[in-house]
Design an enzyme around this catalytic site. Structure first.
Site, short mmCIF file in Angstrom:
data_model
loop_
_atom_site.label_atom_id
_atom_site.label_comp_id
_atom_site.label_asym_id
_atom_site.label_seq_id
_atom_site.Cartn_x
_atom_site.Cartn_y
_atom_site.Cartn_z
N ASN A 1 -3.24 6.11 -0.14
CA ASN A 1 -2.67 6.35 1.18
C ASN A 1 -1.95 7.69 1.29
OD1 ASN A 1 -3.53 4.16 2.76
ND2 ASN A 1 -2.15 2.83 1.63
N SER B 1 0.81 -1.21 0.00
CA SER B 1 0.00 0.00 0.00
C SER B 1 0.85 1.26 0.00
CB SER B 1 -0.92 0.00 1.23
OG SER B 1 -0.17 -0.21 2.41
N GLU C 1 -5.85 -0.17 -6.99
CA GLU C 1 -4.81 0.74 -7.48
C GLU C 1 -3.78 -0.09 -8.23
OE1 GLU C 1 -3.53 4.70 -5.13
OE2 GLU C 1 -3.34 2.89 -3.94
N HIS D 1 -2.83 -2.99 -5.68
CA HIS D 1 -3.23 -2.63 -4.32
C HIS D 1 -4.75 -2.75 -4.18
CE1 HIS D 1 -3.68 0.70 -1.07
NE2 HIS D 1 -3.69 -0.50 -0.53
#
Length: 295
Positions: free
Chosen positions: A189, A118, A151, A139
């Site tokens: 993130n 991540s 992702e 991800h």
């Protein structure tokens, strides 16, 4: 592409295995711990039963999904014959690099190597294998069987062909793939973790309490759960690891983890997984009881 190897039977790994198996792929779920594999398979079975009770899948779907998953404790045995390997181990740079060095040794040069990291650099991971053009970030979001987003992160050397294959594969899983470039935290993130960290800072600075902070963000901003509850759900150790990756990568103090977060992780208060974080989960997995430390 028919056979998928998933490394790691934890929360993300078993969710990824579940998702591929439910979509008809043969899945080789790998973990060095037999106990973790048993727990992962039990989680998959429980999640399938929940979907069955809601009428979203049939009993036949449940049976086929479970049948499609084979478990392994040896990485070499598990990755043999895989068209794609998805690494979903703990968010630790050295651990992931070690796994990819093993994949470089055991896998065909035609095997696509994906990581569910991540935040960690795809380029850095790709640098330890031959043919880094086949290394890509994939991800998934938690809970994997439910959340639509994936992702797709291109490392510096990731090829157009591999990117296209993984984008198309994600769509076959019923997901919505979004292609992003390889910088610390990617998109999800890089935006989410500073917000969670700021919520923890707000608590640390005694601006407001746990209930108040989460209520403001839920009712005022329309978030389905408050940032402190979400941090507990993700795992405070995971949040800390991601913030450290971004802080190291950007050298920008805005990504520095709050001292309260650091102390909680040191104390083993990791959120839902440990039974306590900002909330107390000893009686329920729902964020209903605030941890006594914050009362």
């Amino acid at each position: 592409m028919k056979t998928i190897a998933v490394i790691g039977a934890g929360t993300m790994g078993n969710g990824i295995a579940h998702t591929f198996a439910q979509s008809g792929f043969t899945v080789k779920l790998i973990d060095v711990s037999e106990k973790s594999l048993d727990k992962g398979m039990a989680t998959i079975a429980a999640n399938l039963d929940r979907m069955l009770s809601k009428g979203t899948i049939t009993q036949d779907d449940v049976a086929k999904t479970i049948t499609n998953i084979i478990t392994y404790t040896d990485i070499k045995d598990g990755v043999v014959g895989a068209d794609l390997v998805v690494e979903a181990a703990t968010e630790n740079v050295e651990l992931k690099l070690n796994i990819f060095k093993q994949l470089n040794e055991y896998c065909s040069h035609n095997t696509i190597l994906a990581t569910n990291t991540s935040s960690i650099s795809i380029t850095q991971i790709g640098a330890v294998v031959a043919h880094p053009e086949r290394v890509i970030g994939m991800h998934f979001m938690n809970p994997v069987p439910i959340m639509k987003l994936v992702e797709i992160i291109r490392g510096y050397n990731t090829s157009d062909e591999v990117t296209k294959i993984i984008m198309n594969l994600s769509e076959k899983l019923g997901k919505v793939p979004v292609e992003v470039n390889d910088y610390p935290g990617f998109v999800a993130n890089r935006i989410l973790m500073p917000m969670l960290n700021e919520a923890i800072e707000t608590l640390y600075n005694k601006v407001a309490g746990v209930y108040e902070i989460d209520t403001v963000m839920k009712l005022g901003m329309g978030h389905p759960m408050g940032p402190l509850q979400l941090a507990d759900f993700i795992g405070l150790d995971v949040c800390l690891a991601i913030l450290n990756v971004m802080y190291d990568g950007f050298k920008n103090p805005k990504y520095a983890p709050c001292p309260l977060l650091v102390n909680m992780v040191r104390a083993g208060k990791l959120g839902v997984k440990s039974g306590e974080g900002f909330y107390d989960y000893s009686e329920s997995k729902k964020a209903e009881k605030i941890s006594k430390q914050f009362l």
